[in-house]
Every structure is written in structure tokens, then in C-alpha cells.
Design an enzyme around this catalytic site. Structure first.
Site, PDB file in Angstrom:
ATOM      1  N   ASP A 294       4.829   8.826  -4.069  1.00 20.27           N
ATOM      2  CA  ASP A 294       5.675   8.222  -3.588  1.00 20.27           C
ATOM      3  C   ASP A 294       5.815   8.553  -1.812  1.00 20.27           C
ATOM      4  OD1 ASP A 294       8.080   6.184  -3.516  1.00 20.27           O
ATOM      5  OD2 ASP A 294       9.130   8.177  -3.041  1.00 20.27           O
ATOM      6  N   GLU A 323       1.260   5.672  -1.599  1.00 15.07           N
ATOM      7  CA  GLU A 323       1.927   4.694  -1.411  1.00 15.07           C
ATOM      8  C   GLU A 323       1.820   4.493   0.242  1.00 15.07           C
ATOM      9  OE1 GLU A 323       6.452   2.791  -1.100  1.00 15.07           O
ATOM     10  OE2 GLU A 323       6.062   5.029  -1.626  1.00 15.07           O
ATOM     11  N   ASP A 398       8.993  -2.971  -4.985  1.00 16.65           N
ATOM     12  CA  ASP A 398       9.628  -2.904  -3.773  1.00 16.65           C
ATOM     13  C   ASP A 398       9.497  -4.355  -3.124  1.00 16.65           C
ATOM     14  OD1 ASP A 398      10.557  -0.228  -3.544  1.00 16.65           O
ATOM     15  OD2 ASP A 398       8.518   0.523  -3.138  1.00 16.65           O
TER      16      ASP A 398
END
Length: 599
Positions: A294, A323, A398
Site C-alpha cells: 500500500d 501501489e 479506490d
């Protein structure tokens, strides 16, 4: 540079340079002295590479990515199809929908098909009560057969460790499965059963911050351990940066429930990476095959390198995904050029640029020549190993659901949260969106990289951004036609090596047409592996109303007959290597020269 060739219309100059001995980015442009004047030739204004521009001042530079000679990504990963699961919203495996260990101050939905929404304080805007539907790991175990039938061989989980929220990015205990999802032994069983079905598990590693309500910070006093908020003598105190202990501390994006950690703190690194029972080692021994990091741009390069090195010791075939929302080869974070793709950090990145380019193509937001330039920029900037292993997503937790985007739903900013929650595509727009989604998914399955399906996209899920993109999987209400389409194109990808590691050759883009070839020649794929010769021609017409009549010269790559594998084996006879084909509105075609691999 020295003149090497000269004719009436063209001069060719060449020169040699000594490249750096260490991996990094090499930047260059050309300085031209002619007739007493100085000109510069450099990258175009879009920084796409390829055809540049002449400038009278120092221009934008071209990029060459210089990476480690032994850089490699595990081949099994390049040949996989991934599926992302947000556990609370996937499936409840308990009879009667029993909810495991509900949190304090949580809202539990009675109806699996309700619309999710955040309960916030009207004054502060902070979330004061998280909502839960009851999805759990037993539910995932019970749906492994569904995923196998779909053709999935990697599950990427959003965080599953104990945390107060439904999204779990506020980690409370790195070594404990959230009790609402099950327990550690159930997770181990999941890994074992998934492996039996040929499915690998990748976990979300949230290592840039913890939750404030955690063992380590313990702001709420929930845990018996002494947290950093409670005492400077806490073993976790050095993990955090306090401006004025205990109330003022560094947070992720200023959110006080997500205190940042100092990843270079030795005790934190030992806990996450090096201890005999470190977080990394604990879950790898449980049976996972890798991690998705992340907000990797908020992790120091050295931390990522150390984590990767230790991970590869445990399992050389494991994978580390980051990410990253931009071109990962030249990402700048906190004033520093990152080293994600040079050989010591990431195996793969979430390919948001791919998503953006593809959606711009389908929605006719950019000229197809610009679409091609954008794809070529990634192709030129990424090492081949990475270009073929990027996580090619079109949906995630997201971003709004891809179907909502493809149906041209009103812009989010023009609707209230209540209006967004109630909005559904009208029938004509939904029909358009589904036809476009078929093109998008065909692109995913035939383009270099690892296609990733966000749970429910294959079943016709809609929704604006968080939390509406995190609704529950519509079990029993799936669009069966769309689901069968996904099964078909995933099966084609899995059955044909050419669609996984075949060479990528773009065709000449024009109008509303974009297309490319995938090739395996002389028994070798792009990585030198022994694979069966094949050619795949992939063609797209993005126009919703007009057909395209194409003639394409394929004589350099294939001759004879091409089989339309999406149209029950229809044959196209190439005349002198030329393909004549009619693309209907919103049609994609996959034509192959060798379909014997299906047998």
C-alpha cells in the site's frame, strides 16, 4: 556524433557513450549546430518519447531505463489472471448470514444487497461508525470453486488483519486475522485449499502507517500492551514521530487515526522483516505467495529493498507489487526519483496508467494516435520483465466501478452522496456500458501484463467512488451473459501462450480503430522460453454506431488462415498476407493462426 550515412534527403549520425555502471535513468537530448545557429531536439511536450520537437532552448529529455542485467519476475506470475477481493463485501460463508464478532460502534446491514454508506460526524466529517455486511474468509473458501471456474489463479486481498474499520487500512494487529473474517488457522486453510486449486494468495501490506487504535499505538486503550500513545517507555514508541507527545503526531495525510511509522526504525524493521517470527515471515509460512505494498511511494527505497530481499530468500518465486498511480519508471516522491523498476524493488505495479489510457480510448476522449503514443511510452520506459507483469486493472476499491464510467454516468462532483447512492444506469446506458466492458475486458486479456478483475465487475456491478465501489457481490443477481463472456476470454488467455508472453506489435491506429498482434516465432516467447508458434490479431472498434472496414497487411507476420475464436471458428483467408475485415460498432475481434492449443 559522427556522420555515418549521407544521401540527398537524409543524413544519419551516430556516436557512443559510456553508460553508468549502476542502474538508474539516463536522460538525453540533441544539440544541433548548423549555419552558426544552435537548435535542440528533445522529447515532445507530453514526454511520450518517439517523435520529438525542435526547440530554441534546452528541451525535455528522452528517457532510457538502465536496469540490472539479472532483473527477472517469476514467470508463473506473468501467466496469471488476478482477482481482487474486499472481504467484507464478497461472501458470508456462514449459514443464515451469521455475523462473526461484530465490532463496537459498528452498523450491521440486515440485507446483503443494501447500498453501503459512511456514517460521519456532520461537524468534523470524520467516520464515527463503520458499516459491515459480514463477508468472511469462510465465504472465500466456499467460493474458491467459482473463482477456479472463472479462470482465476491469483487472489489479491484487501487488508485482512485485525482493524476497527471495514477497509482494514488502519492495522491494529499485523499478526492476527480480523475476528470478523475468521482466524489465523482458517486463513492457513484458505491458502492450502486455494493452492490445491492452483490459486495463489497475495496480501495487502500496509506498512507506512498503523491504526491509532492498535496494539502499537493504543490511543483508545483497547489493548493490554503499552502503546506509544500511552508511554514513552513503550517498545513501539520509536516507531512513531511525535511533535508534542502524546497528542500531536505525524499522520498519513493528516488523518489522526492513521499515525505514520518510521520505516527505517530498527525495531520496526525487525518486527516487519527480520525477526524469526516477523510479519513478513509469519504470513509467508502460512502459505501466501506475495505482497501488494500500500502507498509504496511513502515507503523508503531501502525499506522496500530490504523487504524484497528477505521475501525472496523465503520464496524466490514470490512477488512484490506496489501501489503506483503513475508511470512507475520515473515516479518522483517527496522530491526523489524512485527506483521501483531497476531490479531491487518491485516485481509489479498496479497499472493505473493502463487503466486511464484504455478508458480514454473506449470513451473516445483521446485521438487513437495519442492512445498509441501513451502505450508506447510505457513500453519504452518499462523493462520488458515489468511490462509483461504489470497488474493491469480497470477497477479497484479506490476508483468508481468501470461499468458506471463506461455508461457515461453523471460526474460525481455534480451529484450529492445520496444521489450517487441511488443512481443506476438507465437501460440504454447500461447496454452501452456492457458492450464497452466487453471490449475493455478483451483488451485486458490480450495485452501484455497480468489482468486483474475487481470482484463483481464480471457480474455487472455499478457504483461511484468509495464506498459505492465497495458494495457487495450480487450473488444470485449476476448478469450471466457477461459472466460467461469473462469465462470465455479468460479461458482463451490461459489456453494460448501467445496472449501471455508473445511479442507485442501495435498495428497502425486510425480513426476509431486500435489493434495489435501478439506473436511467438521460432518456438520462443519474448523471454526465450520454449512456446508454441502462434499469431494473434486483436482488433477494436470503439465507435458506438459506425462500422470500420479494414485492410491490414500482415505479410511480415502471418499468412494463410486466421480463425475468429470469438465467432465460433469463422475463418479469414489472407490474400498475399492482407487481412480484410469488417468491425461492427463496439466490436472487438481476436483472430488466431493456431488454435490447436485449445484441444
Amino acid at each position: 556524433m559522427q556522420l555515418s550515412e549521407d544521401d540527398d534527403n537524409k543524413k544519419i549520425y551516430q556516436g557512443e557513450i559510456i553508460t553508468p555502471s549502476t542502474p538508474g535513468l539516463l536522460w538525453y537530448f540533441f544539440i544541433i549546430h548548423i549555419n552558426g545557429k544552435t537548435f535542440y531536439y528533445g522529447n515532445n511536450a507530453d514526454n511520450f518519447g518517439g517523435i520529438g520537437q525542435i526547440y530554441k532552448h534546452q528541451p525535455p529529455s528522452y528517457q532510457v531505463t538502465v536496469y540490472k542485467e539479472d532483473l527477472s519476475v517469476p514467470h508463473w506470475f506473468k501467466e496469471s489472471v488476478m482477482y481482487q477481493i474486499f472481504v467484507d463485501r464478497f461472501y458470508n460463508g456462514h449459514d443464515g448470514g451469521q455475523m462473526l464478532n461484530p465490532k463496537q460502534k459498528c452498523y450491521v446491514y440486515n440485507n446483503w444487497h443494501d447500498t453501503p454508506y459512511y456514517r460521519t460526524d456532520p461537524d468534523s466529517g470524520k467516520t464515527v461508525c463503520y458499516d459491515f455486511f459480514g463477508g468472511n474468509l469462510l465465504g472465500v473458501i466456499k467460493k474458491l470453486s467459482y473463482l477456479k471456474e472463472l479462470g482465476i489463479n491469483i487472489i489479491y486481498f484487501n487488508p485482512v488483519f485485525e482493524a476497527p474499520s471495514n477497509h482494514k487500512y488502519d492495522t491494529a494487529n499485523y499478526k492476527k486475522i480480523d475476528p470478523m473474517f475468521g482466524d489465523n488457522m482458517l486463513f492457513k486453510e484458505l491458502c492450502s485449499k486455494a493452492k490445491e486449486m492452483g490459486i495463489s494468495i497475495i496480501l495487502d501490506g500496509v506498512f507506512s502507517h498503523t491504526g491509532s487504535d492498535s496494539i502499537y499505538f493504543n490511543k483508545e486503550g483497547t489493548y493490554p500492551e503499552i502503546g506509544a500513545y500511552q508511554s514513552k517507555e513503550s517498545p513501539y514508541y520509536s516507531w512513531y514521530k511525535f511533535y508534542d507527545w502524546p497528542h500531536r503526531y505525524e499522520c498519513w495525510w493528516g488523518i489522526d487515526t492513521l499515525p505514520n511509522v518510521n520505516e527505517m526504525d530498527p525495531s520496526y524493521q525487525n518486527f516487519i522483516i527480520y525477526d524469526q517470527d516477523s510479519v513478513l515471515k509469519y504470513w509467508m509460512k502460512m502459505g501466501i505467495k506475495g505482497w501488494r505494498l500500500d502507498v509504496v511511494d511513502e515507503l523508503p527505497d531501502e525499506f522496500v529493498k530490504r523487504l524484497r530481499k528477505e521475501m525472496k530468500k523465503l520464496d524466490p518465486e514470490s512477488v512484490l507489487i506496489g501501489e503506483v498511480w503513475e508511470d512507475a519508471s520515473n515516479k518522483i516522491s517527496y522530491g526523489k526519483m524512485r527506483e521501483y523498476l531497476l531490479g531491487d524493488e518491485l516485481d509489479s505495479v498496479m497499472n493505473y496508467p493502463f487503466r486511464n489510457i484504455l478508458l480514454d480510448f473506449i470513451l473516445n476522449k483521446r485521438d487513437v494516435k495519442d492512445i498509441h503514443r501513451a502505450f508506447m511510452s510505457l513500453y519504452e520506459n518499462y523493462p520488458l520483465e515489468h511490462f509483461y507483469s504489470t497488474m493491469n486493472l480497470v477497477g479497484s476499491h479506490d476508483v468508481p466501478r468501470v461499468l458506471t464510467i463506461l455508461g457515461e454516468a453523471p460526474a460525481e462532483e455534480n451529484l450529492s452522496k445520496e444521489e450517487q447512492g441511488c443512481y443506476k444506469l438507465p437501460p440504454d446506458k447500461k447496454k452501452l456500458a456492457i458492450e464497452r466492458l466487453k471490449l475493455v475486458s478483451l483488451f485486458q486479456m490480450t495485452f501484455p501484463g497480468v489482468p486483474c478483475i475487481y470482484y463483481g465487475d464480471e457480474a455487472e456491478m455499478e457504483g461511484y467512488g468509495d464506498p459505492l465501489c465497495r458494495a457487495t457481490y450480487p450473488w444470485g443477481r449476476e448478469n450471466r451473459q457477461l459472466l460467461n463472456w469473462y469465462k470465455k476470454i479468460i479461458a482463451l488467455r490461459r489456453q494460448h501462450d501467445v496472449l501471455k508472453t508473445g511479442r507485442w506489435v501495435p498495428l497502425n491506429p486510425q480513426g476509431d480503430f486500435y489493434g495489435y498482434l501478439r506473436l511467438i516465432e521460432n518456438g520462443k516467447d519474448v523471454f526465450g522460453q520454449n512456446k508454441k508458434d502462434n499469431a494473434a490479431v486483436v482488433l477494436f472498434n470503439r465507435h458506438p454506431k459506425e462500422k470500420i472496414d479494414l485492410t491490414i497487411d500482415l505479410s511480415r507476420w502471418c499468412n494463410g488462415i486466421l480463425i475468429d475464436v470469438l465467432q465460433e471458428g469463422r475463418k479469414f483467408h489472407l490474400k498475399d498476407g492482407r487481412l480484410n475485415v469488417l468491425l461492427k460498432p463496439l466490436e472487438g475481434k481476436l483472430l488466431m493462426s493456431n488454435v490447436s492449443a485449445l484441444e
